[in-house]
Write a protein that holds these residues in place. Structure first.
Motif, mmCIF file in Angstrom:
data_model
loop_
_atom_site.group_PDB
_atom_site.id
_atom_site.type_symbol
_atom_site.label_atom_id
_atom_site.label_comp_id
_atom_site.label_asym_id
_atom_site.label_seq_id
_atom_site.Cartn_x
_atom_site.Cartn_y
_atom_site.Cartn_z
ATOM 1 N N ASN A 178 0.939 -1.196 -0.033
ATOM 2 C CA ASN A 178 0.072 -0.003 0.076
ATOM 3 C C ASN A 178 0.889 1.187 0.111
ATOM 4 O O ASN A 178 0.569 2.294 0.443
ATOM 5 N N SER A 179 2.111 1.136 -0.390
ATOM 6 C CA SER A 179 2.826 2.376 -0.551
ATOM 7 C C SER A 179 3.155 2.920 -2.072
ATOM 8 O O SER A 179 3.578 2.166 -2.577
ATOM 9 N N TYR A 180 3.080 4.041 -2.134
ATOM 10 C CA TYR A 180 3.297 4.566 -3.638
ATOM 11 C C TYR A 180 4.770 4.198 -4.113
ATOM 12 O O TYR A 180 4.808 4.236 -5.376
ATOM 13 N N TRP A 181 5.786 4.192 -3.252
ATOM 14 C CA TRP A 181 7.193 3.964 -3.956
ATOM 15 C C TRP A 181 6.898 2.474 -4.571
ATOM 16 O O TRP A 181 7.781 2.069 -5.396
ATOM 17 N N ASN A 182 6.070 1.636 -4.186
ATOM 18 C CA ASN A 182 6.030 0.318 -4.843
ATOM 19 C C ASN A 182 4.764 0.335 -6.060
ATOM 20 O O ASN A 182 4.435 -0.651 -6.364
ATOM 21 N N HIS A 183 4.771 1.424 -6.569
ATOM 22 C CA HIS A 183 3.568 1.640 -7.555
ATOM 23 C C HIS A 183 3.799 0.840 -8.819
ATOM 24 O O HIS A 183 2.848 0.235 -9.233
ATOM 25 N N GLY A 184 4.930 0.564 -9.227
ATOM 26 C CA GLY A 184 5.232 -0.248 -10.545
ATOM 27 C C GLY A 184 4.853 -1.747 -10.175
ATOM 28 O O GLY A 184 4.362 -2.207 -11.226
ATOM 29 N N VAL A 185 4.745 -2.287 -8.775
ATOM 30 C CA VAL A 185 4.188 -3.684 -8.763
ATOM 31 C C VAL A 185 2.698 -3.494 -8.203
ATOM 32 O O VAL A 185 1.808 -4.592 -8.857
ATOM 33 N N ILE A 186 2.291 -2.548 -7.498
ATOM 34 C CA ILE A 186 0.958 -2.678 -7.100
ATOM 35 C C ILE A 186 -0.049 -2.411 -8.309
ATOM 36 O O ILE A 186 -0.846 -2.701 -8.196
ATOM 37 N N SER A 187 0.350 -1.528 -9.229
ATOM 38 C CA SER A 187 -0.418 -1.152 -10.302
ATOM 39 C C SER A 187 -0.724 -2.545 -11.217
ATOM 40 O O SER A 187 -1.717 -2.448 -11.993
ATOM 41 N N LYS A 188 0.204 -3.595 -11.169
ATOM 42 C CA LYS A 188 0.142 -4.813 -12.079
ATOM 43 C C LYS A 188 -0.589 -5.963 -11.362
ATOM 44 O O LYS A 188 -1.027 -6.941 -11.988
ATOM 45 N N PRO A 196 -4.770 -4.317 -4.545
ATOM 46 C CA PRO A 196 -4.269 -3.611 -3.567
ATOM 47 C C PRO A 196 -4.103 -1.928 -4.050
ATOM 48 O O PRO A 196 -3.933 -1.043 -3.195
ATOM 49 N N SER A 197 -4.498 -1.620 -5.405
ATOM 50 C CA SER A 197 -4.542 -0.169 -5.740
ATOM 51 C C SER A 197 -5.906 0.250 -5.274
ATOM 52 O O SER A 197 -5.895 1.384 -5.484
ATOM 53 N N ASN A 198 -6.698 -0.413 -4.523
ATOM 54 C CA ASN A 198 -7.978 0.189 -4.021
ATOM 55 C C ASN A 198 -7.487 0.533 -2.315
ATOM 56 O O ASN A 198 -8.611 1.340 -1.928
ATOM 57 N N SER A 199 -6.326 0.425 -1.881
ATOM 58 C CA SER A 199 -6.005 0.930 -0.814
ATOM 59 C C SER A 199 -6.149 2.296 -0.547
ATOM 60 O O SER A 199 -5.639 3.322 -1.418
ATOM 61 N N GLY A 200 -6.950 2.831 0.393
ATOM 62 C CA GLY A 200 -7.053 4.240 0.825
ATOM 63 C C GLY A 200 -5.486 5.008 1.053
ATOM 64 O O GLY A 200 -5.394 5.980 0.441
ATOM 65 N N GLU A 205 -1.331 8.576 -0.913
ATOM 66 C CA GLU A 205 0.186 8.914 -1.357
ATOM 67 C C GLU A 205 0.233 9.192 -2.878
ATOM 68 O O GLU A 205 1.109 9.818 -3.429
ATOM 69 N N ARG A 206 -0.839 8.310 -3.874
ATOM 70 C CA ARG A 206 -0.433 8.594 -5.249
ATOM 71 C C ARG A 206 -0.983 10.032 -5.770
ATOM 72 O O ARG A 206 -0.028 10.621 -6.391
ATOM 73 N N GLU A 207 -2.008 10.443 -5.171
ATOM 74 C CA GLU A 207 -2.489 11.859 -5.407
ATOM 75 C C GLU A 207 -1.380 12.980 -4.967
ATOM 76 O O GLU A 207 -1.162 13.898 -5.676
ATOM 77 N N ALA A 208 -0.800 12.739 -3.763
ATOM 78 C CA ALA A 208 0.244 13.656 -3.250
ATOM 79 C C ALA A 208 1.314 13.763 -3.940
ATOM 80 O O ALA A 208 2.005 14.523 -4.467
#
Length: 320
Positions: A178-188, A196-200, A205-208
């Motif tokens: 649920n951390s945006y620094w791991n966006h490359g994995v979470i988005s897949k 996991p991309s539905n995590s609040g 963090e993504r919007e910020a």
């Protein structure tokens, strides 16, 4: 004239039966004996051995056929036990390879403290029994799996609730899910009970990050590859960098010579300061050794590792 025709029909029927039987036998041999040497399987083994980023989200169906044998699956699990890059594992729809015994070996891989797998899709494996799924549920809380999917119509509703409770509790163990620094994995990571991309937290963090222009990954968040793996891939080793959770480097080998306690003083004499010359004494034809010019003791080029300690970069053979 009837007898030759009957013989001809019988021969045709026998030939047809033999052809059918031969086709079935050839198919079985291809699955059990030729899959390990298949180019795609060997490519998978290489990617796992080198901790490649391309297998962070590993979908085994891209490398293995659905009728892969249990022998091939066991080899894959052995490679996974030594891998440090896979975070999402899709091991679904392998009815020939996945049974209760293979489930035990899979959980052994997931229970390793160094395992980075937190997303698991293990659906459409219908050879697993109720006892196998109960074992999976008991061991799930000892893993780092925070998101999963399995075919819930083959288990009881109570068992599914126990699985969901276990993965929800596991979400307290780390922040890779649920951390945006791991966006490359979470988005897949998709096709889970809860993606996991539905995590609040991840959404905030993504919007910020998008508002401030912050990159989605940081160097500290990426696993540092082993030096010999980097050299094997033609990359530059980075032994000075390490993730926050990496253990400290081992101490210097005790077999290296110590300047303060030299076991053989005659072989490496300690330089002594040059005494002041006495004007009344006879000059010494051989001057005292210069401590600056005195060569340092040579260290062994390839010191052996300390007894009882294994190099942190050495891959160990894993037996499941």
């Amino acid at each position: 004239g009837e007898k030759p025709r009957e013989n001809g029909v019988a021969e045709q029927a026998q030939a047809h039966a033999q052809a059918q039987a031969g086709w079935v036998r050839r198919s079985s041999r291809n699955v059990n004996s030729h899959t390990i040497s298949d180019a795609r399987v060997q490519a998978l083994f290489q990617k796992l051995e080198h901790d490649c980023d391309s297998v962070k989200v590993l979908k085994l169906k891209n490398f293995l056929p659905p009728d892969a044998s249990s022998e091939v699956m066991e080899h894959v699990l052995i490679k996974l036990a030594m891998n440090r890059s896979v975070e999402a594992l899709y091991i679904h729809n392998f009815n020939d390879a996945m049974d209760d015994a293979m489930m035990h070996k899979l959980m052994k891989v997931l229970r390793q403290p160094q395992s980075r797998i937190w997303a698991l899709n293990i659906g459409e494996n219908y050879r697993l029994t109720t006892a196998g799924w109960e074992y999976f549920t008991r061991e799930l809380k000892r893993t780092a799996v925070t998101h999963m999917y399995m075919s819930e119509h083959v288990i009881s509703p109570e068992l599914k609730v126990a699985m969901r409770d276990a993965v929800r509790e596991n979400r307290k163990k780390h922040g890779r899910h649920n951390s945006y620094w791991n966006h490359g994995v979470i988005s897949k990571v998709t096709n889970m009970w809860w993606n996991p991309s539905n995590s609040g937290k991840y959404k905030r963090e993504r919007e910020a990050a998008r508002s401030s222009g912050t990159p989605s990954t940081t160097p500290a968040a990426r696993p540092i590859p082993r030096p010999e793996v980097c050299l094997g891939l033609g990359l530059s080793p980075t032994p000075t960098l390490s993730p926050p959770s990496s253990p400290p480097p081992p101490p210097i080998s005790p077999e290296l010579p110590d300047a303060k306690a030299d076991p053989n003083p005659d072989a490496n004499p300690t330089p002594t300061p040059t005494p002041k010359p006495d004007p009344d004494a006879t000059p010494d034809p051989k001057p005292s050794p210069n401590p600056i010019a005195n060569p340092k003791p040579k260290l062994h080029a390839n010191p052996s590792p300390p007894t009882g300690r294994k190099s942190p970069t050495k891959r160990l053979r894993v037996t499941l």
